[in-house]
Design a protein around this motif. Structure first.
Motif, mmCIF file in Angstrom:
data_model
loop_
_atom_site.group_PDB
_atom_site.id
_atom_site.type_symbol
_atom_site.label_atom_id
_atom_site.label_comp_id
_atom_site.label_asym_id
_atom_site.label_seq_id
_atom_site.Cartn_x
_atom_site.Cartn_y
_atom_site.Cartn_z
ATOM 1 N N TYR A 83 -4.405 3.851 -5.948
ATOM 2 C CA TYR A 83 -5.100 4.532 -4.787
ATOM 3 C C TYR A 83 -6.135 3.531 -4.390
ATOM 4 C CZ TYR A 83 -2.985 8.924 -3.416
ATOM 5 O OH TYR A 83 -2.257 10.064 -2.686
ATOM 6 N N ALA B 230 0.823 -1.171 0.049
ATOM 7 C CA ALA B 230 0.177 -0.010 -0.020
ATOM 8 C C ALA B 230 0.834 1.268 0.032
ATOM 9 C CB ALA B 230 -0.956 0.007 1.279
ATOM 10 N N SER B 231 1.968 1.274 0.738
ATOM 11 C CA SER B 231 2.663 2.190 0.781
ATOM 12 C C SER B 231 3.456 2.666 -0.276
ATOM 13 C CB SER B 231 4.016 2.150 2.069
ATOM 14 O OG SER B 231 3.280 2.133 3.189
ATOM 15 N N SER C 224 -4.685 0.563 -3.014
ATOM 16 C CA SER C 224 -4.270 0.779 -1.687
ATOM 17 C C SER C 224 -5.318 0.760 -0.704
ATOM 18 C CB SER C 224 -3.690 2.220 -1.712
ATOM 19 O OG SER C 224 -2.364 2.176 -2.516
ATOM 20 N N LEU D 6 2.343 1.784 -3.446
ATOM 21 C CA LEU D 6 1.559 2.005 -4.357
ATOM 22 C C LEU D 6 1.251 3.605 -4.266
ATOM 23 C CD1 LEU D 6 -0.932 -0.789 -4.597
ATOM 24 C CD2 LEU D 6 0.662 -0.188 -6.306
ATOM 25 N N ILE D 7 1.016 4.044 -2.824
ATOM 26 C CA ILE D 7 0.707 5.595 -2.778
ATOM 27 C C ILE D 7 2.003 6.268 -3.143
ATOM 28 C CG2 ILE D 7 0.232 7.148 -0.790
ATOM 29 C CD1 ILE D 7 -1.153 5.039 0.597
#
Length: 307
Positions: free
Chosen positions: A109, A58-59, A112, A61-62
């Motif tokens: 996003y 997630a991090s 994520s 991808l952000i």
């Protein structure tokens, strides 16, 4: 007199276009905090590897999406061109449609957010609020009417949200709490993530000034910004020494000192340079300092916990 032609700009092809669009040298700003926050949690609990993987992806991808928003909005505002240094170049150099870049960022996003639901189910739904704030900040870093990146607060914002926040979230989802120790260990990463943005702004100082930006590098001037970058490196190392002396943490934390040559390389790479292309190695060395420092700090913590 002979006619001198301007060398053609080399274009990327295939997967390389999308890889460069994510600006891979910046992704360590997402990877290092997750790794450090998770290893800090080892003192209190066993690592839940599903949560670790979800938080890491997630991090990343952000961070990648934030870079794409940067690419999109700089193009829309007419700030990027085919010869711009330091950009992914997917739009202005490789012919990718601007809307495609924006949609890809929004897709990242979306993924994520799905990972965030899993993280919240396994930890706390308060993480949803914090994660949403981080994503909004990522968007408005270069989006919106007054992008954060165009102000003197870019380094502070990046350090807080890509450094401190990610470390503390990674720690919290494993332990269910936030400790003074986890906050103290996040401080040098706060500085080093901010340093990546400062290095970027030193490189782009002249162009940013022409486009009306008010970055910290512009306000301080090139020499002042380089001094600040050096101070951020120095304080990061002194902070670890202070933790050893006053908090009695393990001397294994001194492994971080092995990254000092890379920090020195970064500073030397900026001194006396004015062309953006000349400063690219220094900017990359700054990002590498964050990576090596954070990795060695993580290794030091891990060794301290197992012996």
């Amino acid at each position: 007199m002979g006619v001198h032609s301007t060398p053609a700009i080399e274009r990327d092809h295939g997967f390389k276009i999308w890889w460069q669009l994510m600006r891979p040298h910046t992704l360590t700003a997402a990877f290092v905090p997750v790794l450090l926050g998770s290893v800090l949690a080892l003192k209190y609990t066993d690592i839940h590897y599903g949560l670790f993987a979800a938080m890491l992806i997630a991090s990343l991808l952000i961070q990648a999406a934030t870079n794409m928003f940067n690419e999109y909005y700089d193009y829309v505002r007419g700030l990027d061109n085919e010869s711009s240094v330091g950009i992914g170049g997917a739009i202005v150099r490789n012919g990718v449609k601007a809307k495609t870049v924006l949609n890809l960022a929004l897709s990242f996003y979306g993924i994520s957010m799905l990972l965030g639901v899993y993280i919240c189910m396994k930890s706390s739904w308060w993480i949803a609020l914090i994660g949403l704030i981080c994503m909004v900040v990522g968007y408005f870093y270069t989006g919106g009417p007054i992008p954060i990146a165009y102000t003197p607060f870019g380094e502070l914002t990046a350090g807080l949200f890509m450094g401190v926040a990610i470390i503390l979230i990674s720690f919290y989802i494993q332990t269910g709490s936030v400790t003074i120790s986890s906050i103290l260990f996040s401080f040098p990463i706060f500085l080093l993530v901010g340093a990546i943005l400062l290095a970027n702004n030193i490189r782009d100082l002249d162009g940013d000034k022409l486009n009306g930006r008010k970055t910290l590098a512009i306000l301080l001037g090139r020499k002042g910004a380089i001094y600040l970058l050096g101070a951020m490196f120095l304080i990061s190392y002194l902070w670890i020494a202070a933790l050893i002396v006053f908090m009695h943490v393990s001397f294994w934390m001194l492994l971080t000192c092995l990254s000092i040559p890379k920090a020195v390389q970064a500073i030397k790479g900026f001194i006396g340079k004015s062309a953006p292309i000349q400063m690219m190695p220094a900017m990359k060395a700054t990002a590498q300092t964050n990576t090596i420092f954070g990795f060695l700090l993580t290794v030091g913590l891990f060794i301290a916990y197992i012996i």
